[in-house]
Write a protein that holds these residues in place. Structure first.
Motif, PDB file in Angstrom:
ATOM      1  N   ARG A  54      14.545  62.902  43.186  1.00 44.71           N
ATOM      2  CA  ARG A  54      15.236  64.033  43.326  1.00 44.71           C
ATOM      3  C   ARG A  54      15.291  65.065  42.057  1.00 44.71           C
ATOM      4  O   ARG A  54      15.202  66.071  42.014  1.00 44.71           O
ATOM      5  CB  ARG A  54      16.761  63.881  43.699  1.00 44.71           C
ATOM      6  N   HIS A  80      13.430  68.884  46.321  1.00 44.25           N
ATOM      7  CA  HIS A  80      14.794  69.184  46.833  1.00 44.25           C
ATOM      8  C   HIS A  80      15.028  68.610  48.081  1.00 44.25           C
ATOM      9  O   HIS A  80      14.323  68.302  48.863  1.00 44.25           O
ATOM     10  CB  HIS A  80      14.722  70.805  47.235  1.00 44.25           C
ATOM     11  N   MET A  81      16.041  67.869  48.101  1.00 45.85           N
ATOM     12  CA  MET A  81      16.735  67.422  49.547  1.00 45.85           C
ATOM     13  C   MET A  81      18.242  67.743  49.503  1.00 45.85           C
ATOM     14  O   MET A  81      18.901  67.887  48.363  1.00 45.85           O
ATOM     15  CB  MET A  81      16.693  65.977  49.304  1.00 45.85           C
ATOM     16  N   THR A  82      18.662  67.726  50.791  1.00 46.06           N
ATOM     17  CA  THR A  82      20.177  68.114  50.839  1.00 46.06           C
ATOM     18  C   THR A  82      20.816  66.854  50.493  1.00 46.06           C
ATOM     19  O   THR A  82      20.281  65.773  50.615  1.00 46.06           O
ATOM     20  CB  THR A  82      20.468  68.425  52.398  1.00 46.06           C
ATOM     21  N   GLN A  83      22.159  66.948  50.439  1.00 44.06           N
ATOM     22  CA  GLN A  83      23.124  65.672  50.075  1.00 44.06           C
ATOM     23  C   GLN A  83      22.718  64.577  51.287  1.00 44.06           C
ATOM     24  O   GLN A  83      22.746  63.550  51.167  1.00 44.06           O
ATOM     25  CB  GLN A  83      24.471  66.344  50.115  1.00 44.06           C
ATOM     26  N   HIS A  84      22.582  65.231  52.601  1.00 39.13           N
ATOM     27  CA  HIS A  84      22.481  64.310  53.801  1.00 39.13           C
ATOM     28  C   HIS A  84      21.286  63.634  53.579  1.00 39.13           C
ATOM     29  O   HIS A  84      21.098  62.122  53.698  1.00 39.13           O
ATOM     30  CB  HIS A  84      22.462  65.075  55.157  1.00 39.13           C
ATOM     31  N   ASP A  85      20.090  64.370  53.342  1.00 36.59           N
ATOM     32  CA  ASP A  85      18.710  63.603  53.258  1.00 36.59           C
ATOM     33  C   ASP A  85      18.788  62.759  52.052  1.00 36.59           C
ATOM     34  O   ASP A  85      18.396  61.398  51.980  1.00 36.59           O
ATOM     35  CB  ASP A  85      17.398  64.672  52.632  1.00 36.59           C
ATOM     36  N   PHE A  86      19.521  63.035  50.778  1.00 38.18           N
ATOM     37  CA  PHE A  86      19.540  62.057  49.753  1.00 38.18           C
ATOM     38  C   PHE A  86      20.156  60.522  50.091  1.00 38.18           C
ATOM     39  O   PHE A  86      19.576  59.764  49.911  1.00 38.18           O
ATOM     40  CB  PHE A  86      20.493  62.807  48.454  1.00 38.18           C
ATOM     41  N   ASP A 143      21.843  70.210  42.763  1.00 38.82           N
ATOM     42  CA  ASP A 143      22.386  71.144  43.545  1.00 38.82           C
ATOM     43  C   ASP A 143      24.018  70.986  43.724  1.00 38.82           C
ATOM     44  O   ASP A 143      24.274  69.754  43.155  1.00 38.82           O
ATOM     45  CB  ASP A 143      22.118  71.726  44.941  1.00 38.82           C
ATOM     46  N   SER A 144      24.775  71.783  43.604  1.00 43.96           N
ATOM     47  CA  SER A 144      26.215  71.694  43.351  1.00 43.96           C
ATOM     48  C   SER A 144      26.877  70.606  44.574  1.00 43.96           C
ATOM     49  O   SER A 144      27.755  69.816  44.014  1.00 43.96           O
ATOM     50  CB  SER A 144      27.046  72.741  43.662  1.00 43.96           C
ATOM     51  N   ASP A 145      26.544  70.638  45.566  1.00 42.72           N
ATOM     52  CA  ASP A 145      27.140  69.675  46.699  1.00 42.72           C
ATOM     53  C   ASP A 145      26.648  68.358  46.328  1.00 42.72           C
ATOM     54  O   ASP A 145      27.516  67.248  46.310  1.00 42.72           O
ATOM     55  CB  ASP A 145      26.365  70.004  48.006  1.00 42.72           C
ATOM     56  N   LEU A 146      25.371  67.843  45.918  1.00 44.96           N
ATOM     57  CA  LEU A 146      24.988  66.747  45.442  1.00 44.96           C
ATOM     58  C   LEU A 146      25.606  66.203  44.142  1.00 44.96           C
ATOM     59  O   LEU A 146      26.024  65.113  44.222  1.00 44.96           O
ATOM     60  CB  LEU A 146      23.540  66.573  45.623  1.00 44.96           C
TER      61      LEU A 146
END
Length: 136
Positions: free
Chosen positions: A36, A72-78, A121-124
């Motif tokens: 990431r 780049h990965m979403t929090q779900h992907d991570f 990113d802020s969510d992760l």
């Protein structure tokens, strides 16, 4: 902090039944984090951890078929990737990965978070570094 102490703390904090499980979740969490964040960030953070632990951050950048660093990965992907690597269910993977990150940050007296946070990113970032009583 030495490798054995780090793994012991992961096992205790994540309430895992074996050192092998603690090793797996540590590897899964840090390898995914290594994918990431950009390679220079992973290298700097890895250098602050016990050698064997830091290698999990470095490993993906040096593997012949590795995913690109800074992906780049979403929090779900991570967390889905952590869950797959650790052989855990998704909600448990979130909790366990947070334990690993908290211990890495404590082991480096906050330097781990200082290096890693700007690349997320802020969510992760919020989920990985949020300190609280959300342990399940």
């Amino acid at each position: 902090m030495q490798h054995d102490a780090f793994i012991g703390q992961v096992q205790a904090r994540a309430r895992l039944d074996s050192r092998g499980a603690a090793e797996r979740v540590t590897r899964a969490s840090l390898e995914t984090l290594g994918e990431r964040v950009p390679s220079p960030v992973a290298e700097k953070a890895a250098a602050q951890l016990p050698h064997e632990i830091g290698e999990h951050l470095r490993r993906v950048a040096h593997a012949p078929d590795h995913r690109p660093s800074g992906e780049h990965m979403t929090q779900h992907d991570f967390f889905a990737r952590v869950a797959e690597r650790a052989g855990a269910k998704y909600p448990k993977a979130i909790f366990e990965a947070r334990c690993v990150i908290e211990i890495a940050n404590e082991a480096t007296h906050g330097a781990f978070a200082h290096d890693i946070r700007p690349s997320l990113d802020s969510d992760l970032e919020r989920i990985l570094f949020e300190i609280g009583d959300q342990r399940s």
